[in-house]
Design a protein around this motif. Structure first.
Motif, mmCIF file in Angstrom:
data_model
loop_
_atom_site.group_PDB
_atom_site.id
_atom_site.type_symbol
_atom_site.label_atom_id
_atom_site.label_comp_id
_atom_site.label_asym_id
_atom_site.label_seq_id
_atom_site.Cartn_x
_atom_site.Cartn_y
_atom_site.Cartn_z
ATOM 1 N N GLY A 121 -20.307 2.055 48.951
ATOM 2 C CA GLY A 121 -21.333 2.528 49.860
ATOM 3 C C GLY A 121 -21.417 4.027 50.052
ATOM 4 O O GLY A 121 -22.329 4.499 50.708
ATOM 5 N N ASP A 122 -20.488 4.799 49.499
ATOM 6 C CA ASP A 122 -20.594 6.255 49.571
ATOM 7 C C ASP A 122 -20.621 6.787 48.138
ATOM 8 O O ASP A 122 -20.779 6.019 47.191
ATOM 9 C CB ASP A 122 -19.419 6.837 50.385
ATOM 10 C CG ASP A 122 -19.817 8.114 51.120
ATOM 11 O OD1 ASP A 122 -20.236 9.083 50.447
ATOM 12 O OD2 ASP A 122 -19.724 8.144 52.356
ATOM 13 N N ASP A 123 -20.502 8.104 47.960
ATOM 14 C CA ASP A 123 -20.477 8.632 46.590
ATOM 15 C C ASP A 123 -19.242 8.166 45.832
ATOM 16 O O ASP A 123 -19.265 8.040 44.616
ATOM 17 C CB ASP A 123 -20.521 10.161 46.620
ATOM 18 C CG ASP A 123 -21.878 10.685 47.051
ATOM 19 O OD1 ASP A 123 -22.831 10.501 46.289
ATOM 20 O OD2 ASP A 123 -21.988 11.245 48.152
ATOM 21 N N GLY A 155 -18.600 1.243 41.980
ATOM 22 C CA GLY A 155 -19.067 1.083 40.616
ATOM 23 C C GLY A 155 -20.479 1.566 40.450
ATOM 24 O O GLY A 155 -20.972 2.388 41.225
ATOM 25 N N ASP A 156 -21.142 1.029 39.438
ATOM 26 C CA ASP A 156 -22.487 1.478 39.100
ATOM 27 C C ASP A 156 -23.220 0.300 38.479
ATOM 28 O O ASP A 156 -22.650 -0.437 37.683
ATOM 29 C CB ASP A 156 -22.381 2.634 38.086
ATOM 30 C CG ASP A 156 -23.713 3.365 37.906
ATOM 31 O OD1 ASP A 156 -24.609 3.218 38.754
ATOM 32 O OD2 ASP A 156 -23.854 4.086 36.899
ATOM 33 N N THR A 157 -24.466 0.090 38.891
ATOM 34 C CA THR A 157 -25.285 -0.918 38.225
ATOM 35 C C THR A 157 -26.429 -0.201 37.518
ATOM 36 O O THR A 157 -27.076 0.662 38.110
ATOM 37 C CB THR A 157 -25.873 -1.933 39.227
ATOM 38 O OG1 THR A 157 -26.574 -1.227 40.250
ATOM 39 C CG2 THR A 157 -24.786 -2.768 39.848
ATOM 40 N N THR A 158 -26.636 -0.539 36.256
ATOM 41 C CA THR A 158 -27.679 0.106 35.462
ATOM 42 C C THR A 158 -28.422 -0.947 34.661
ATOM 43 O O THR A 158 -27.928 -2.057 34.455
ATOM 44 C CB THR A 158 -27.082 1.122 34.480
ATOM 45 O OG1 THR A 158 -26.047 0.491 33.717
ATOM 46 C CG2 THR A 158 -26.482 2.310 35.204
ATOM 47 N N ASP A 191 -25.434 -4.346 47.893
ATOM 48 C CA ASP A 191 -25.345 -4.984 49.210
ATOM 49 C C ASP A 191 -25.339 -6.497 49.085
ATOM 50 O O ASP A 191 -24.557 -7.194 49.713
ATOM 51 C CB ASP A 191 -26.553 -4.580 50.077
ATOM 52 C CG ASP A 191 -26.299 -3.259 50.794
ATOM 53 O OD1 ASP A 191 -25.165 -2.765 50.718
ATOM 54 O OD2 ASP A 191 -27.238 -2.736 51.398
ATOM 55 N N LEU A 208 -28.831 -4.391 45.289
ATOM 56 C CA LEU A 208 -28.012 -5.200 44.392
ATOM 57 C C LEU A 208 -26.567 -5.213 44.865
ATOM 58 O O LEU A 208 -25.929 -6.262 44.966
ATOM 59 C CB LEU A 208 -28.108 -4.594 42.983
ATOM 60 C CG LEU A 208 -27.652 -5.432 41.818
ATOM 61 C CD1 LEU A 208 -28.425 -6.722 41.755
ATOM 62 C CD2 LEU A 208 -27.849 -4.647 40.523
ATOM 63 N N ALA A 254 -39.315 -2.725 40.625
ATOM 64 C CA ALA A 254 -38.190 -1.845 40.955
ATOM 65 C C ALA A 254 -37.208 -2.642 41.799
ATOM 66 O O ALA A 254 -37.596 -3.282 42.769
ATOM 67 C CB ALA A 254 -38.687 -0.632 41.727
ATOM 68 N N PHE A 255 -35.973 -2.636 41.409
ATOM 69 C CA PHE A 255 -34.950 -3.353 42.173
ATOM 70 C C PHE A 255 -33.863 -2.341 42.466
ATOM 71 O O PHE A 255 -33.159 -1.900 41.589
ATOM 72 C CB PHE A 255 -34.414 -4.514 41.349
ATOM 73 C CG PHE A 255 -33.648 -5.513 42.163
ATOM 74 C CD1 PHE A 255 -34.225 -6.724 42.520
ATOM 75 C CD2 PHE A 255 -32.364 -5.249 42.577
ATOM 76 C CE1 PHE A 255 -33.528 -7.645 43.276
ATOM 77 C CE2 PHE A 255 -31.661 -6.171 43.348
ATOM 78 C CZ PHE A 255 -32.244 -7.368 43.691
ATOM 79 N N ALA A 256 -33.752 -1.963 43.732
ATOM 80 C CA ALA A 256 -32.880 -0.838 44.084
ATOM 81 C C ALA A 256 -31.420 -1.174 43.826
ATOM 82 O O ALA A 256 -30.959 -2.258 44.145
ATOM 83 C CB ALA A 256 -33.081 -0.474 45.541
ATOM 84 N N GLU A 257 -30.718 -0.206 43.274
ATOM 85 C CA GLU A 257 -29.290 -0.362 43.040
ATOM 86 C C GLU A 257 -28.569 -0.723 44.330
ATOM 87 O O GLU A 257 -27.659 -1.528 44.340
ATOM 88 C CB GLU A 257 -28.727 0.938 42.471
ATOM 89 C CG GLU A 257 -27.235 0.907 42.277
ATOM 90 C CD GLU A 257 -26.709 2.238 41.743
ATOM 91 O OE1 GLU A 257 -25.503 2.343 41.624
ATOM 92 O OE2 GLU A 257 -27.512 3.127 41.433
ATOM 93 N N PHE A 258 -29.025 -0.138 45.430
ATOM 94 C CA PHE A 258 -28.317 -0.364 46.687
ATOM 95 C C PHE A 258 -28.485 -1.785 47.184
ATOM 96 O O PHE A 258 -27.573 -2.372 47.718
ATOM 97 C CB PHE A 258 -28.737 0.669 47.729
ATOM 98 C CG PHE A 258 -27.967 1.917 47.526
ATOM 99 C CD1 PHE A 258 -26.795 2.142 48.229
ATOM 100 C CD2 PHE A 258 -28.347 2.825 46.557
ATOM 101 C CE1 PHE A 258 -26.041 3.273 48.002
ATOM 102 C CE2 PHE A 258 -27.590 3.959 46.327
ATOM 103 C CZ PHE A 258 -26.443 4.187 47.046
ATOM 104 N N ILE A 318 -32.723 -8.581 36.509
ATOM 105 C CA ILE A 318 -32.042 -9.187 37.656
ATOM 106 C C ILE A 318 -32.176 -10.699 37.554
ATOM 107 O O ILE A 318 -33.244 -11.255 37.766
ATOM 108 C CB ILE A 318 -32.662 -8.720 38.981
ATOM 109 C CG1 ILE A 318 -32.660 -7.205 39.071
ATOM 110 C CG2 ILE A 318 -31.921 -9.342 40.161
ATOM 111 C CD1 ILE A 318 -31.295 -6.588 39.107
#
Lengths: 331, 331
Positions: free
Chosen positions: A28-30, A121-124, A10, A8, A2-6, A95
């Motif tokens: 860093g926010d919604d 943005g978004d990482t998926t 940061d 990545l 598991a590699f947290a989106e956050f 990753i």
């Protein structure tokens, strides 16, 4: 793993990026919170690059990071907008630290150069693809549209055309190119320079504009259709690089310049009444636009001449279209 | 077959879509041109959904069109923003007319419902994936952030939690669910309702907010980290649907409600001083928020109690993370 989106975001995207005063809240926010100055309008553009379609597995990550921003800024330039912020949607199969470092490097460089801030943005996880939505601003009512060309307007393009297309052909071994030319045109394929400053200076001067991403003829046709006009082009004026003229026959060189994609130059029209202003404006720019023809009143008719004679494309190819990808999926 | 990007946009996305007065130029040029009213700020959010990761091959196209907008509007709601415009990046393996019609239908419905206009985007060929960048506006300085929670603030959530997670488990045959429950919770998985109106009404009232997309505990932790506070939650207050309480043991139901993703509810904090205003505000809302606890001054410490006793998650699972996808690639 598991590699947290956050983590990545940061690690790769929060640090050492361009910061703008009009961004109240970035990554860093919604969501990001930004301010558009009173009197300005917002311009929004979106472009996606998919592995195996828009780039192959040999394309350096830094080039992908650069180019996905560049193609969006090129759209902003064609509207006359000043780039401000980008959002990044990054889909990765896994990753890969080296890839991410290269990608972020390319993205950061071009954002810094054009004063544009990554705001979110978004990482998926999934097949490699990158989407950028870029934002720009311009004074209210000053956007340059595709619909404003009028008969008699002069037709211009920037840069030299067809270089990126030739680089792609060389990479795919469809065309032999000398080493010296290859290096230069590969740079144009991988690291295009959107005409951001010129685009902004065309506000109030150009009657219409588009960026040349799918080949000059295909993109010009959008202006002709949108403005319900035609155009006459003198191919003798078409700006061609030595890479094209020394590598190809004249007809081949013209075909590349007219139909191969990925140029990220500007094509625009200037009314006779603005031509004096325009000439002064571009007298000292590095990438001096070249006048290649004139707008006519024959709706959507395109006349190409070479040394005064009508000229036809050697093939039926009329520009790059998505869903007719020139690159086979390879990643 | 070559299928022009422009035909695709004309056919499916230019027609019969929500139109807003603040859009000067929508689909059809290099970029969209929109106006942000003086005194307002812009909020920008981005979310991607990838086939095989965020949805499987049995997911109806209409649900994908709805959900990719809903998840973005949920982020806007958590900031307190009013949704205005979306950009769509759609990557398709091939042109499937039925799929496109279903997808557009779902996207159009939710855009109409929330008064949000599709202003542009990009269609490309590749593995099925959808990215939306959504824009919203709010009065200058009124964005609700993750960083504003203070010790003593009351902690609220909307809706019932865990329904979408249970629907996914049922779809993947990890959990048996009765037909009646299955229909209702599948609707929550496929057609989430972002709390857009509530989010806007929380401006100036809530001290912090986040949308619950990755599981309540995981999302709440972002508030605790951002605000450098802790929280005490009374699990007796946690809003659970009959689908959860009638299908699962109490511990299982709580685990779903606390850690399964895809709820798209809001979690927020309200200072004691705003509680009267808040109670009046939500007295007549359909999805009445429930107070589940209180913010403490112990940074990032989370205490869960059930009937006054400390309670621990049955497993180590603490919420959905990208790159640890619960769905195996299947499309």
């Amino acid at each position: 793993m598991a590699f947290a989106e956050f983590d990545l975001i940061d690690t790769y995207f929060s640090q050492r990026m361009e910061q703008r005063d009009d961004v109240e809240l970035g990554i860093g926010d919604d969501g990001a919170v930004v301010t558009v100055d009173a009197g300005n309008q917002l311009v929004v553009v979106t472009d996606t690059m998919v592995a195996g379609v828009h780039f192959d597995q040999d394309t350096p990550a830094r080039a992908i990071g650069h180019k996905v921003v560049a193609v969006n800024l090129s759209d902003l330039a064609a509207m006359g907008a000043e780039p401000t912020w980008i959002s990044l949607a990054l889909t990765l199969p896994s990753i890969d630290q080296d890839w991410l470092q290269g990608f972020t490097h390319g993205l950061r460089e071009i954002c810094e150069y054009y004063g544009c801030q990554l705001i979110g943005g978004d990482t998926t996880q999934g097949p490699l693809a990158v989407t950028v939505t870029a934002h720009g601003v311009l004074p209210h009512g000053s956007a340059i549209k595709r619909t404003g060309a009028k008969p008699g307007d002069w037709l211009y393009v920037t840069g030299t055309l067809g270089d990126a297309g030739l680089a792609l052909a060389a990479r795919q071994r469809r065309q032999q190119v000398s080493d010296a030319h290859y290096r230069r045109i590969t740079d144009r394929l991988y690291f295009p320079s959107p005409r951001v400053a010129l685009g902004q200076s065309l506000r109030g001067v150009a009657s219409s504009a588009i960026d040349v991403s799918d080949g000059l003829l295909a993109d010009l046709r959008h202006i002709l259709k949108g403005s319900r006009v035609g155009a006459k082009i003198s191919l003798d004026e078409l700006p061609l690089s030595l890479a094209l003229t020394e590598t190809l026959t004249q007809d081949q060189a013209l075909a590349y310049a007219l139909t191969s994609g990925d140029d990220y130059e500007l094509c625009f029209t200037v009314p006779e009444s603005q031509r004096g202003v325009f000439d002064t404006l571009v007298a000292h720019t590095a990438s001096k636009p070249v006048c290649i023809g004139r707008i006519t009143n024959e709706a959507e008719a395109l006349q190409l001449t070479l040394q005064g004679e009508p000229w036809q494309l050697p093939e039926t190819n009329t520009g790059y279209e998505h869903f007719a990808s020139p690159i086979e999926p390879s990643v």
